[in-house]
Design a protein around this motif. Structure first.
Motif, PDB file in Angstrom:
ATOM      1  N   ARG A   1       0.540  -1.353   0.385  1.00 37.26           N
ATOM      2  CA  ARG A   1       0.165   0.267   0.066  1.00 37.26           C
ATOM      3  C   ARG A   1       0.925   1.465   0.363  1.00 37.26           C
ATOM      4  O   ARG A   1       0.183   2.717  -0.598  1.00 37.26           O
ATOM      5  N   ARG A   2       1.854   1.285   0.381  1.00 38.24           N
ATOM      6  CA  ARG A   2       2.886   2.005   0.196  1.00 38.24           C
ATOM      7  C   ARG A   2       4.160   2.699  -0.152  1.00 38.24           C
ATOM      8  O   ARG A   2       5.090   3.354  -0.818  1.00 38.24           O
ATOM      9  N   LEU A   3       4.886   0.753  -0.376  1.00 40.80           N
ATOM     10  CA  LEU A   3       5.569   0.842  -0.951  1.00 40.80           C
ATOM     11  C   LEU A   3       6.013   0.061  -2.369  1.00 40.80           C
ATOM     12  O   LEU A   3       4.859   0.476  -2.906  1.00 40.80           O
ATOM     13  N   PRO A   4       6.701   1.134  -3.954  1.00 38.79           N
ATOM     14  CA  PRO A   4       6.821   0.369  -4.943  1.00 38.79           C
ATOM     15  C   PRO A   4       6.617  -1.474  -4.989  1.00 38.79           C
ATOM     16  O   PRO A   4       7.127  -2.033  -3.850  1.00 38.79           O
ATOM     17  N   MET A   5       6.223  -1.891  -5.876  1.00 39.27           N
ATOM     18  CA  MET A   5       6.105  -3.305  -6.545  1.00 39.27           C
ATOM     19  C   MET A   5       7.822  -4.072  -5.795  1.00 39.27           C
ATOM     20  O   MET A   5       7.222  -4.871  -4.984  1.00 39.27           O
ATOM     21  N   LEU A   6       8.350  -3.474  -6.325  1.00 36.88           N
ATOM     22  CA  LEU A   6       9.599  -4.259  -6.100  1.00 36.88           C
ATOM     23  C   LEU A   6      10.226  -4.718  -4.825  1.00 36.88           C
ATOM     24  O   LEU A   6      10.113  -5.545  -4.486  1.00 36.88           O
ATOM     25  N   ALA A   7       9.715  -3.179  -4.149  1.00 31.83           N
ATOM     26  CA  ALA A   7      10.075  -3.549  -2.658  1.00 31.83           C
ATOM     27  C   ALA A   7       9.215  -3.985  -1.792  1.00 31.83           C
ATOM     28  O   ALA A   7       9.514  -5.141  -1.369  1.00 31.83           O
ATOM     29  N   SER A   8       7.994  -4.486  -2.225  1.00 29.32           N
ATOM     30  CA  SER A   8       6.755  -5.092  -1.664  1.00 29.32           C
ATOM     31  C   SER A   8       7.241  -6.227  -1.781  1.00 29.32           C
ATOM     32  O   SER A   8       7.310  -7.592  -0.858  1.00 29.32           O
ATOM     33  N   VAL A   9       7.393  -6.847  -3.266  1.00 23.34           N
ATOM     34  CA  VAL A   9       8.156  -8.191  -3.823  1.00 23.34           C
ATOM     35  C   VAL A   9       9.501  -8.877  -2.392  1.00 23.34           C
ATOM     36  O   VAL A   9       9.259  -9.869  -2.092  1.00 23.34           O
ATOM     37  N   VAL A  10      10.862  -7.649  -2.341  1.00 22.29           N
ATOM     38  CA  VAL A  10      11.252  -7.834  -1.498  1.00 22.29           C
ATOM     39  C   VAL A  10      10.886  -8.358  -0.367  1.00 22.29           C
ATOM     40  O   VAL A  10      11.409  -8.924   0.454  1.00 22.29           O
ATOM     41  N   VAL A  11      10.244  -7.574   0.419  1.00 22.32           N
ATOM     42  CA  VAL A  11      10.347  -7.648   1.949  1.00 22.32           C
ATOM     43  C   VAL A  11       9.210  -9.190   1.778  1.00 22.32           C
ATOM     44  O   VAL A  11       9.165  -9.888   2.421  1.00 22.32           O
ATOM     45  N   GLY A  12       8.443  -9.212   0.493  1.00 25.90           N
ATOM     46  CA  GLY A  12       7.788 -10.938   0.912  1.00 25.90           C
ATOM     47  C   GLY A  12       7.854 -11.547   0.761  1.00 25.90           C
ATOM     48  O   GLY A  12       8.363 -12.819   1.726  1.00 25.90           O
ATOM     49  N   VAL A  13       9.695 -11.882   0.130  1.00 24.58           N
ATOM     50  CA  VAL A  13      10.556 -13.184  -0.108  1.00 24.58           C
ATOM     51  C   VAL A  13      11.428 -12.900   1.760  1.00 24.58           C
ATOM     52  O   VAL A  13      11.788 -13.825   1.799  1.00 24.58           O
ATOM     53  N   ALA A  14      11.722 -12.092   1.493  1.00 22.25           N
ATOM     54  CA  ALA A  14      12.718 -11.429   3.084  1.00 22.25           C
ATOM     55  C   ALA A  14      12.094 -12.116   4.147  1.00 22.25           C
ATOM     56  O   ALA A  14      12.743 -12.995   4.870  1.00 22.25           O
ATOM     57  N   THR A  15      10.735 -11.627   4.178  1.00 20.94           N
ATOM     58  CA  THR A  15       9.727 -12.256   5.814  1.00 20.94           C
ATOM     59  C   THR A  15       9.469 -13.863   5.052  1.00 20.94           C
ATOM     60  O   THR A  15       9.955 -14.409   6.141  1.00 20.94           O
ATOM     61  N   VAL A  16       9.205 -15.037   4.144  1.00 18.80           N
ATOM     62  CA  VAL A  16       8.894 -16.326   3.954  1.00 18.80           C
ATOM     63  C   VAL A  16      10.695 -16.686   4.332  1.00 18.80           C
ATOM     64  O   VAL A  16      10.618 -17.912   5.061  1.00 18.80           O
ATOM     65  N   ALA A  17      12.050 -15.697   3.920  1.00 15.96           N
ATOM     66  CA  ALA A  17      12.963 -16.263   3.890  1.00 15.96           C
ATOM     67  C   ALA A  17      13.193 -16.232   5.740  1.00 15.96           C
ATOM     68  O   ALA A  17      13.705 -17.673   6.352  1.00 15.96           O
ATOM     69  N   LEU A  18      12.578 -15.652   6.131  1.00 14.81           N
ATOM     70  CA  LEU A  18      13.696 -15.523   7.932  1.00 14.81           C
ATOM     71  C   LEU A  18      12.217 -16.108   8.552  1.00 14.81           C
ATOM     72  O   LEU A  18      12.908 -17.293   9.285  1.00 14.81           O
ATOM     73  N   LEU A  19      10.910 -16.526   8.481  1.00  9.21           N
ATOM     74  CA  LEU A  19      10.035 -17.106   8.963  1.00  9.21           C
ATOM     75  C   LEU A  19      10.273 -19.140   8.506  1.00  9.21           C
ATOM     76  O   LEU A  19      10.643 -19.356   9.912  1.00  9.21           O
ATOM     77  N   ARG A  20      11.038 -18.753   7.257  1.00  9.61           N
ATOM     78  CA  ARG A  20      11.150 -20.448   7.043  1.00  9.61           C
ATOM     79  C   ARG A  20      12.434 -20.717   7.962  1.00  9.61           C
ATOM     80  O   ARG A  20      12.551 -21.592   8.620  1.00  9.61           O
ATOM     81  N   ALA A  21      12.979 -20.110   8.162  1.00  7.89           N
ATOM     82  CA  ALA A  21      14.374 -20.509   8.712  1.00  7.89           C
ATOM     83  C   ALA A  21      14.336 -20.218   9.626  1.00  7.89           C
ATOM     84  O   ALA A  21      15.172 -21.313  10.870  1.00  7.89           O
ATOM     85  N   ALA A  22      13.741 -19.630  10.780  1.00  6.09           N
ATOM     86  CA  ALA A  22      12.868 -19.438  12.476  1.00  6.09           C
ATOM     87  C   ALA A  22      12.100 -20.857  12.654  1.00  6.09           C
ATOM     88  O   ALA A  22      11.666 -20.834  13.511  1.00  6.09           O
ATOM     89  N   GLY A  23      11.450 -21.123  11.590  1.00  5.34           N
ATOM     90  CA  GLY A  23      11.148 -22.444  11.938  1.00  5.34           C
ATOM     91  C   GLY A  23       9.650 -22.634  11.805  1.00  5.34           C
ATOM     92  O   GLY A  23       9.115 -24.058  12.173  1.00  5.34           O
ATOM     93  N   LEU A  24       9.115 -22.337  11.212  1.00  3.99           N
ATOM     94  CA  LEU A  24       7.167 -21.683  10.359  1.00  3.99           C
ATOM     95  C   LEU A  24       7.201 -22.729   9.763  1.00  3.99           C
ATOM     96  O   LEU A  24       7.447 -22.912   8.858  1.00  3.99           O
TER      97      LEU A  24
END
Length: 100
Positions: A77-100
């Motif tokens: 809603r606030r960031l450009p498309m590429l930044a939103s995708v980066v946030v999504g990829v980073a979030t899923v990577a961190l959550l997978r690394a945390a064991g979720l």
């Protein structure tokens, strides 16, 4: 590797259709008066397309993907498309690394 004529024609037809729709949109938008209501609608298209692409994955997989989808939706809603995708990829990577 061989290239079948029908495959080549299909690829060329898809390329022509893609180019035609992109150029056609740019040409046609010149004749449309963009008021605030239309501008808001046009600006809502990229986040909507992004959600349409990632939502099926989020609901068909685990919690990490679902939470990353939610994070992507919020920041799109606030960031450009590429930044939103980066946030999504980073979030899923961190959550997978945390064991979720």
């Amino acid at each position: 590797m061989t290239l079948d004529l029908s495959t080549l024609l299909a690829i060329l037809a898809m390329a022509a259709a893609t180019i035609f729709t992109r150029v056609g949109g740019l040409v046609l938008i010149r004749y449309v008066k963009i008021d605030e209501r239309r501008r808001t609608a046009i600006e809502a298209i990229p986040p909507a397309v992004l959600m349409a692409v990632i939502a099926p994955t989020a609901f068909a997989t685990g919690w990490a993907e679902a939470l990353a989808c939610a994070a992507t939706a919020i920041v799109s809603r606030r960031l450009p498309m590429l930044a939103s995708v980066v946030v999504g990829v980073a979030t899923v990577a961190l959550l997978r690394a945390a064991g979720l």
